[in-house]
Scaffold this motif. Structure first.
Motif, PDB file in Angstrom:
ATOM      1  N   PRO A 167       6.998   7.431   1.326  1.00 25.30           N
ATOM      2  CA  PRO A 167       7.644   8.616   1.160  1.00 25.30           C
ATOM      3  C   PRO A 167       7.566   9.677   1.111  1.00 25.30           C
ATOM      4  N   ASP A 168       9.365  10.059   1.214  1.00 24.27           N
ATOM      5  CA  ASP A 168       9.462  11.977   1.573  1.00 24.27           C
ATOM      6  C   ASP A 168       8.542  12.842   0.829  1.00 24.27           C
ATOM      7  N   ARG A 169       7.725  13.822   1.538  1.00 28.45           N
ATOM      8  CA  ARG A 169       6.501  15.017   1.246  1.00 28.45           C
ATOM      9  C   ARG A 169       7.253  15.603   0.259  1.00 28.45           C
ATOM     10  N   VAL A 208       8.642   1.495   4.409  1.00 26.87           N
ATOM     11  CA  VAL A 208       9.609   1.628   3.204  1.00 26.87           C
ATOM     12  C   VAL A 208       9.662   2.207   2.255  1.00 26.87           C
ATOM     13  N   ASP A 209      11.096   3.363   2.386  1.00 30.64           N
ATOM     14  CA  ASP A 209      11.042   4.553   1.613  1.00 30.64           C
ATOM     15  C   ASP A 209      11.167   4.228   0.268  1.00 30.64           C
ATOM     16  N   PRO A 210      10.258   4.381  -0.766  1.00 30.65           N
ATOM     17  CA  PRO A 210       9.924   3.979  -1.750  1.00 30.65           C
ATOM     18  C   PRO A 210      11.597   4.982  -2.957  1.00 30.65           C
ATOM     19  N   LEU A 211      11.823   6.268  -2.260  1.00 29.98           N
ATOM     20  CA  LEU A 211      12.208   7.091  -2.959  1.00 29.98           C
ATOM     21  C   LEU A 211      13.440   7.391  -2.949  1.00 29.98           C
ATOM     22  N   ALA A 212      14.805   6.393  -1.962  1.00 28.93           N
ATOM     23  CA  ALA A 212      16.068   6.333  -1.072  1.00 28.93           C
ATOM     24  C   ALA A 212      16.898   6.190  -1.981  1.00 28.93           C
ATOM     25  N   ALA A 270       1.098  -1.772   0.047  1.00 28.70           N
ATOM     26  CA  ALA A 270       0.242   0.210   0.310  1.00 28.70           C
ATOM     27  C   ALA A 270       1.060   1.552   0.113  1.00 28.70           C
ATOM     28  N   GLY A 271       0.735   2.769  -0.494  1.00 29.64           N
ATOM     29  CA  GLY A 271       1.066   3.738  -0.726  1.00 29.64           C
ATOM     30  C   GLY A 271       0.146   4.203  -0.440  1.00 29.64           C
ATOM     31  N   PRO A 272       0.880   6.008  -0.836  1.00 30.62           N
ATOM     32  CA  PRO A 272      -0.190   7.315  -1.496  1.00 30.62           C
ATOM     33  C   PRO A 272       0.080   7.340  -3.182  1.00 30.62           C
ATOM     34  N   ALA A 279      -2.799  12.316  -1.913  1.00 34.89           N
ATOM     35  CA  ALA A 279      -1.288  11.935  -1.515  1.00 34.89           C
ATOM     36  C   ALA A 279      -1.740  12.090   0.120  1.00 34.89           C
ATOM     37  N   LYS A 280      -1.927  13.013   0.300  1.00 30.55           N
ATOM     38  CA  LYS A 280      -2.348  13.391   1.868  1.00 30.55           C
ATOM     39  C   LYS A 280      -3.549  12.497   2.353  1.00 30.55           C
ATOM     40  N   ARG A 281      -4.077  12.361   2.115  1.00 22.93           N
ATOM     41  CA  ARG A 281      -5.365  12.042   2.700  1.00 22.93           C
ATOM     42  C   ARG A 281      -4.769   9.915   2.959  1.00 22.93           C
ATOM     43  N   GLN A 282      -4.587   9.482   1.556  1.00 22.41           N
ATOM     44  CA  GLN A 282      -3.884   8.610   1.995  1.00 22.41           C
ATOM     45  C   GLN A 282      -2.432   8.354   3.105  1.00 22.41           C
ATOM     46  N   GLU A 283      -1.647   8.944   2.942  1.00 25.77           N
ATOM     47  CA  GLU A 283      -0.951   8.365   3.844  1.00 25.77           C
ATOM     48  C   GLU A 283      -1.174   8.471   5.525  1.00 25.77           C
TER      49      GLU A 283
END
Length: 317
Positions: A201-203, A291-295, A11-13, A274-278
């Protein structure tokens, strides 16, 4: 469950890189991808929902993408039935199910059970649809607040689909939708049958990624896709007509606003979504592996695979 191992839930935004991680895990774990996004099911919406392209699928079999007509009301209950069949199909071939998407209610229903509300008669549904067209979502919310304040408190005054659903169920059954939601079915995936991952992910990076992706959607034919959808003459309350970015692009296709303005508005709407999803994932799936997907390139996949190698496979992983 068989030798394929527990199902993996990702799951994720929106725009956070779920597809790439799902495909990478499927390739590494001998899996196949099953869609858990409520908008990517619609056949006529491939560009504006960022449905995976053949290249992005990387040769991995994908299920429940683009299999529903935009004119259909696709519910959580229908998705659960489709997901059950897809899970059985994938496992029958000894493969591992990888469920991926941004629709929290799908995942919640999958692992916690789902409230089965009786069918609403067509006449009741049509009557409320007509009333909704007359008074708008704010008017619907006012009626619901008077008749069912507990349910009204749960819903935003700008969400006509859920407001209509609450009013229809109240009239058809004489009970609040909130009451029905207390009665749930048995989870499709029980404890030990799945492992959950939430992408975090980082906002700032996600906001930039959302802007780039929607601009790319527009350049790839998003406006034309919106025009084709609009030409079907569908009820504007249908989920497909309210997909993020679709109302803005339809307005541009009709000439009611400029394409640039529509894209800017759609980017803003996507960021808000995306903010609501987070927030939802943080509150509802607090025990899922993060997991940070954008690392960095390959970092998310390596982290996820390391998690599985460390013995994941319980209810929360």
């Amino acid at each position: 469950m068989g030798a394929s191992g527990p199902a993996v839930l990702i799951a994720g935004p929106t725009a956070s890189g779920k597809t790439a991680l799902a495909v990478g895990l499927a390739a590494a774990l001998g899996g196949e991808v099953i869609n858990a996004d409520s908008m990517q099911v619609y056949r006529e919406l491939s560009i504006l929902t960022a449905r995976p392209t053949a290249a992005e699928m990387g040769g991995v079999p994908h299920h429940l993408f683009g299999h529903v007509a935009a004119g259909e009301l696709y519910t959580v209950a229908r998705w659960l039935a489709d997901a059950e069949a897809a899970l059985a199909d994938v496992r029958a071939r000894g493969r591992r199910p990888i469920l991926v998407g941004g629709t929290g209610l799908y995942f919640s229903a999958l692992v916690r059970g789902f409230s089965t509300v009786p069918a609403v008669p067509d006449a009741v549904r049509a009557r409320w649809r007509e009333r909704g067209a007359e008074i708008g979502p704010a008017g619907l919310h006012a009626i619901l607040a008077e008749r069912d304040p507990a349910m009204a408190a749960r819903l935003r005054p700008t969400d006509p689909q859920r407001l209509l659903r609450a009013l229809e169920v109240l009239e058809a059954t004489g009970r609040s939708l909130a009451d029905w939601q207390q009665e749930t079915t048995r989870p499709l995936l029980g404890a030990g049958a799945w492992s959950g991952i939430v992408l975090t992910p980082d906002r700032t990076a996600l906001r930039a990624r959302i802007a780039r992706r929607f601009a790319a959607m527009a350049a790839a034919g998003g406006l034309e896709e919106a025009a084709r959808l609009d030409a079907l003459g569908l009820d504007p309350v249908l989920p497909s007509m309210r997909a993020i970015g679709v109302p803005e692009m339809i307005a541009a296709a009709r000439g009611d606003r400029s394409a640039d303005d529509a894209v800017a508005a759609a980017i803003t709407a996507t960021r808000q979504y995306a903010k609501r999803q987070e927030t939802w994932f943080r509150n509802q799936f607090s025990d899922w592996f993060r997991v940070d997907p954008l690392a960095g390139e390959g970092a998310a996949l390596a982290t996820a695979l390391g998690h599985f190698g460390a013995g994941a496979g319980g209810a929360a992983g």
